[in-house]
Design a protein around this motif. Structure first.
Motif, short mmCIF file in Angstrom:
data_model
loop_
_atom_site.label_atom_id
_atom_site.label_comp_id
_atom_site.label_asym_id
_atom_site.label_seq_id
_atom_site.Cartn_x
_atom_site.Cartn_y
_atom_site.Cartn_z
N THR A 15 22.61 36.48 1.99
CA THR A 15 23.58 36.06 0.97
C THR A 15 23.73 34.55 0.87
OG1 THR A 15 25.47 36.08 2.50
CG2 THR A 15 24.91 38.16 1.36
N GLY A 16 22.96 33.79 1.66
CA GLY A 16 23.11 32.35 1.62
C GLY A 16 24.39 31.86 2.28
N GLY A 17 24.94 32.68 3.15
CA GLY A 17 26.17 32.31 3.84
C GLY A 17 27.44 32.71 3.12
N ALA A 18 27.33 33.63 2.16
CA ALA A 18 28.51 34.03 1.39
C ALA A 18 29.56 34.70 2.27
CB ALA A 18 28.10 34.97 0.25
N GLY A 21 31.33 32.00 4.33
CA GLY A 21 32.20 31.23 3.44
C GLY A 21 33.42 32.02 3.01
N GLU A 81 31.92 33.79 -3.83
CA GLU A 81 31.01 33.22 -2.85
C GLU A 81 29.58 33.73 -3.08
OE1 GLU A 81 31.34 30.98 -0.35
OE2 GLU A 81 33.42 30.56 -0.95
N ALA A 84 28.17 31.84 -6.01
CA ALA A 84 27.98 30.40 -5.81
C ALA A 84 26.81 30.06 -4.90
CB ALA A 84 29.26 29.79 -5.24
N ARG A 85 26.33 31.01 -4.10
CA ARG A 85 25.34 30.69 -3.07
C ARG A 85 23.97 31.27 -3.41
NH1 ARG A 85 27.92 29.03 1.97
NH2 ARG A 85 30.17 28.89 1.58
N GLY A 87 21.39 33.20 -2.53
CA GLY A 87 20.89 34.25 -1.64
C GLY A 87 19.56 34.80 -2.13
#
Length: 225
Positions: A15-18, A21, A81, A84-85, A87
């Motif tokens: 998730t790209g760090g969702a 975050g 989140e 916005a990220r 992923g």
């Protein structure tokens, strides 16, 4: 009938760090806590266990009301989140799920540490929702073995218990905890090194099968020939 249970984060997608975050934002929304949470491990764990550690770390009483407050805030901020990220879905995953879900002798489920609603949100965001109808989730259990037992019970409800052969019960995940929880329900363990755990660490847990990723879909599908 094969019952194939998938982990989500690190196995199907990133998730790209969702999630990280979102939990940090949720702590702020729910309790006005803005301190970093980097010291609390998350890989292979359940959201309930992570929430427990967060509440303890920040000195918040571990009441069911507090858990609910944190969950509601998390679900409120997670969609933004995810949007916005940057992923991604891991190599081969879409084709693997498409081909498995088309088979009459396979049923796909989830075995994830995510809160149930968070799991569906993530899968919906990445257009991976359709193949899954049941699973075990991290809402109640701090230990992943208990989530595995929940997933097995869910599979039994969806498919008569006498159809679940341990030799046809599979858990796919990216951490040693996924392998261990597969053993807790006498399932076959398939490890994939797309997440946080190095291949060597996964190999040390003696999974039945170990892949670098699911890019060679035919090689993965050969498990169910």
């Amino acid at each position: 009938m094969h019952i194939v249970l998938f982990d989500i984060d690190g196995t199907l997608l990133h998730t790209g760090g969702a999630g990280q975050g979102a939990i940090e934002r949720a702590l702020d929304v729910a309790f006005g806590v803005s301190a970093p949470t980097d010291g609390i491990p998350t890989a292979g764990r359940t959201d309930r266990g992570i929430a427990r550690d967060l509440l303890r770390y920040h000195g918040i009483d571990e009441t069911e009301a507090a858990y609910t407050q944190l969950l509601e805030a998390y679900l409120q901020v997670l969609p933004s989140e995810l949007t916005a990220r940057p992923g991604k879905v891991y190599p081969g995953v879409r084709d693997l799920l498409r081909r498995l879900s088309a088979r009459a002798d396979v049923r796909l489920g989830l075995l994830t540490g995510n809160y149930e609603q968070a799991a569906w949100l993530k899968l919906r965001h990445y257009d991976l929702l359709a193949p899954f109808a049941f699973g075990g989730f991290g809402d109640r259990h701090p230990h992943r073995d208990d989530v595995a037992r929940e997933a097995l019970a869910a599979a039994s409800r969806h498919h008569a218990p006498d159809m679940i052969d341990p030799n046809r019960l599979w858990v796919l995940g990216d951490t040693p905890a996924d392998v261990r929880c597969a053993r807790a329900i006498n399932a076959r363990a398939v490890a994939v090194a797309t997440g946080a755990s190095p291949r060597e660490e996964l190999a040390a847990t003696n999974p039945d099968h170990l892949f670098a990723d699911f890019g060679d879909v035919d090689a993965v599908l050969a498990l169910w020939n």
